[in-house]
Design a protein around this motif. Sequence first.
Motif, PDB file in Angstrom:
ATOM      1  N   LYS A   1       0.701  -1.200  -0.104  1.00 25.64           N
ATOM      2  CA  LYS A   1      -0.116   0.032  -0.064  1.00 25.64           C
ATOM      3  C   LYS A   1       0.805   1.250   0.012  1.00 25.64           C
ATOM      4  CE  LYS A   1      -4.159  -2.000   0.535  1.00 25.64           C
ATOM      5  NZ  LYS A   1      -5.101  -1.824  -0.326  1.00 25.64           N
ATOM      6  N   GLU A   2       0.395   2.395  -0.415  1.00 25.79           N
ATOM      7  CA  GLU A   2       0.925   3.483  -0.384  1.00 25.79           C
ATOM      8  C   GLU A   2       1.214   4.169   1.187  1.00 25.79           C
ATOM      9  OE1 GLU A   2       1.987   5.573  -2.737  1.00 25.79           O
ATOM     10  OE2 GLU A   2       1.384   4.373  -4.424  1.00 25.79           O
ATOM     11  N   ASP A   3       2.171   4.555   1.544  1.00 23.90           N
ATOM     12  CA  ASP A   3       2.471   4.790   2.908  1.00 23.90           C
ATOM     13  C   ASP A   3       1.729   6.241   3.244  1.00 23.90           C
ATOM     14  OD1 ASP A   3       3.314   5.278   5.388  1.00 23.90           O
ATOM     15  OD2 ASP A   3       5.357   5.467   5.013  1.00 23.90           O
ATOM     16  N   THR A   4       0.630   6.342   3.524  1.00 29.61           N
ATOM     17  CA  THR A   4      -0.076   7.454   3.956  1.00 29.61           C
ATOM     18  C   THR A   4      -0.726   7.719   5.298  1.00 29.61           C
ATOM     19  OG1 THR A   4      -2.341   6.734   3.246  1.00 29.61           O
ATOM     20  CG2 THR A   4      -1.032   7.704   1.500  1.00 29.61           C
ATOM     21  N   PRO A   5      -1.076   8.716   5.856  1.00 29.63           N
ATOM     22  CA  PRO A   5      -1.499   8.785   7.119  1.00 29.63           C
ATOM     23  C   PRO A   5      -2.554   7.952   7.361  1.00 29.63           C
ATOM     24  CG  PRO A   5      -0.987  10.994   6.434  1.00 29.63           C
ATOM     25  CD  PRO A   5      -0.776  10.248   5.104  1.00 29.63           C
ATOM     26  N   GLN A   6      -3.431   7.836   6.365  1.00 31.18           N
ATOM     27  CA  GLN A   6      -4.863   7.079   6.598  1.00 31.18           C
ATOM     28  C   GLN A   6      -4.369   5.764   6.603  1.00 31.18           C
ATOM     29  OE1 GLN A   6      -4.039   9.263   4.029  1.00 31.18           O
ATOM     30  NE2 GLN A   6      -5.669  10.821   4.343  1.00 31.18           N
ATOM     31  N   ILE A   7      -3.533   5.192   5.976  1.00 31.38           N
ATOM     32  CA  ILE A   7      -3.047   3.763   5.892  1.00 31.38           C
ATOM     33  C   ILE A   7      -2.400   3.415   7.312  1.00 31.38           C
ATOM     34  CG2 ILE A   7      -1.569   1.968   4.746  1.00 31.38           C
ATOM     35  CD1 ILE A   7      -4.190   2.455   3.419  1.00 31.38           C
ATOM     36  N   ARG A   8      -1.549   4.411   7.708  1.00 28.97           N
ATOM     37  CA  ARG A   8      -0.977   4.270   9.102  1.00 28.97           C
ATOM     38  C   ARG A   8      -1.790   4.188  10.160  1.00 28.97           C
ATOM     39  NH1 ARG A   8       4.693   2.621   9.462  1.00 28.97           N
ATOM     40  NH2 ARG A   8       5.476   3.471   7.341  1.00 28.97           N
ATOM     41  N   GLY A   9      -2.850   5.073  10.192  1.00 24.44           N
ATOM     42  CA  GLY A   9      -3.734   5.073  11.148  1.00 24.44           C
ATOM     43  C   GLY A   9      -4.607   3.513  11.215  1.00 24.44           C
ATOM     44  N   MET A  10      -4.915   3.076  10.241  1.00 27.24           N
ATOM     45  CA  MET A  10      -5.336   1.796  10.046  1.00 27.24           C
ATOM     46  C   MET A  10      -4.530   0.720  10.736  1.00 27.24           C
ATOM     47  SD  MET A  10      -7.138   2.085   6.384  1.00 27.24           S
ATOM     48  CE  MET A  10      -8.012   0.630   6.290  1.00 27.24           C
ATOM     49  N   ILE A  11      -3.262   0.927  10.273  1.00 34.13           N
ATOM     50  CA  ILE A  11      -2.442  -0.185  10.956  1.00 34.13           C
ATOM     51  C   ILE A  11      -2.220   0.141  12.277  1.00 34.13           C
ATOM     52  CG2 ILE A  11       0.178  -0.686  10.875  1.00 34.13           C
ATOM     53  CD1 ILE A  11       0.095   0.035   8.001  1.00 34.13           C
ATOM     54  N   ALA A  12      -2.202   1.276  12.874  1.00 35.36           N
ATOM     55  CA  ALA A  12      -2.394   1.566  14.304  1.00 35.36           C
ATOM     56  C   ALA A  12      -3.297   0.934  15.118  1.00 35.36           C
ATOM     57  CB  ALA A  12      -2.000   2.897  14.585  1.00 35.36           C
ATOM     58  N   LEU A  13      -4.638   0.710  14.557  1.00 37.74           N
ATOM     59  CA  LEU A  13      -5.641   0.202  15.072  1.00 37.74           C
ATOM     60  C   LEU A  13      -5.604  -1.320  15.327  1.00 37.74           C
ATOM     61  CD1 LEU A  13      -8.651   0.908  15.975  1.00 37.74           C
ATOM     62  CD2 LEU A  13      -9.186   0.259  13.895  1.00 37.74           C
ATOM     63  N   VAL A  14      -4.791  -1.764  14.339  1.00 36.10           N
ATOM     64  CA  VAL A  14      -4.728  -3.375  14.478  1.00 36.10           C
ATOM     65  C   VAL A  14      -3.400  -3.951  14.359  1.00 36.10           C
ATOM     66  CG1 VAL A  14      -7.087  -3.633  13.388  1.00 36.10           C
ATOM     67  CG2 VAL A  14      -4.982  -3.382  11.926  1.00 36.10           C
ATOM     68  N   ASP A  15      -2.533  -3.059  15.280  1.00 32.48           N
ATOM     69  CA  ASP A  15      -1.214  -3.505  15.129  1.00 32.48           C
ATOM     70  C   ASP A  15      -0.852  -4.695  15.578  1.00 32.48           C
ATOM     71  OD1 ASP A  15      -1.780  -2.634  17.598  1.00 32.48           O
ATOM     72  OD2 ASP A  15       0.005  -1.284  17.985  1.00 32.48           O
ATOM     73  N   TYR A  16      -1.515  -5.227  16.571  1.00 35.06           N
ATOM     74  CA  TYR A  16      -1.563  -6.595  17.193  1.00 35.06           C
ATOM     75  C   TYR A  16      -1.786  -7.547  16.180  1.00 35.06           C
ATOM     76  CZ  TYR A  16      -6.490  -6.668  17.717  1.00 35.06           C
ATOM     77  OH  TYR A  16      -7.983  -6.740  17.648  1.00 35.06           O
ATOM     78  N   MET A  17      -2.253  -7.360  15.076  1.00 30.58           N
ATOM     79  CA  MET A  17      -2.721  -8.402  14.184  1.00 30.58           C
ATOM     80  C   MET A  17      -1.636  -8.167  12.901  1.00 30.58           C
ATOM     81  SD  MET A  17      -6.585  -9.242  13.940  1.00 30.58           S
ATOM     82  CE  MET A  17      -7.257  -7.292  13.972  1.00 30.58           C
ATOM     83  N   VAL A  18      -1.056  -7.117  12.550  1.00 27.56           N
ATOM     84  CA  VAL A  18      -0.262  -7.114  11.300  1.00 27.56           C
ATOM     85  C   VAL A  18       1.298  -6.619  11.681  1.00 27.56           C
ATOM     86  CG1 VAL A  18      -2.170  -6.303  10.152  1.00 27.56           C
ATOM     87  CG2 VAL A  18      -0.778  -4.618  11.350  1.00 27.56           C
ATOM     88  N   GLU A  19       1.823  -7.051  10.747  1.00 25.47           N
ATOM     89  CA  GLU A  19       3.358  -6.555  10.698  1.00 25.47           C
ATOM     90  C   GLU A  19       3.712  -5.895   9.459  1.00 25.47           C
ATOM     91  OE1 GLU A  19       6.706  -9.590   9.642  1.00 25.47           O
ATOM     92  OE2 GLU A  19       6.145 -10.075  11.466  1.00 25.47           O
ATOM     93  N   VAL A  20       4.385  -4.581   9.712  1.00 26.81           N
ATOM     94  CA  VAL A  20       4.698  -3.888   8.506  1.00 26.81           C
ATOM     95  C   VAL A  20       6.272  -4.184   8.195  1.00 26.81           C
ATOM     96  CG1 VAL A  20       5.120  -1.391   7.891  1.00 26.81           C
ATOM     97  CG2 VAL A  20       3.289  -1.980   9.496  1.00 26.81           C
ATOM     98  N   ILE A  21       6.407  -4.293   6.846  1.00 20.94           N
ATOM     99  CA  ILE A  21       7.663  -4.521   6.152  1.00 20.94           C
ATOM    100  C   ILE A  21       8.010  -3.411   5.294  1.00 20.94           C
ATOM    101  CG2 ILE A  21       8.998  -6.185   4.778  1.00 20.94           C
ATOM    102  CD1 ILE A  21       6.558  -8.148   5.307  1.00 20.94           C
ATOM    103  N   GLU A  22       9.033  -2.380   5.980  1.00 19.73           N
ATOM    104  CA  GLU A  22       9.154  -1.208   5.181  1.00 19.73           C
ATOM    105  C   GLU A  22      10.124  -1.483   4.129  1.00 19.73           C
ATOM    106  OE1 GLU A  22       8.664   2.288   7.296  1.00 19.73           O
ATOM    107  OE2 GLU A  22       8.148   1.227   8.963  1.00 19.73           O
TER     108      GLU A  22
END
Length: 58
Positions: A37-58
């Motif tokens: 996905k594009e690295d936008t504030p909206q996507i980062r907010g969604m990731i923050a909400l479910v951070d215990y279920m996802v892993e970010v690979i930068e």
Amino acid sequence: MAKIKIKLVRSVIGRAEKHRKTIEALGLRKVGQVVEKEDTPQIRGMIALVDYMVEVIE
């Protein structure tokens, strides 16, 4: 814009409805699936909400 990869590492079974819908909105369906996905504030907010279920690979 920069891209980030998001990997679903925990199941959505038994999670809150809002969290399940957020995972679906990110395009994730199966554990182990990776989406880019594009690295936008909206996507980062969604990731923050479910951070215990996802892993970010930068």
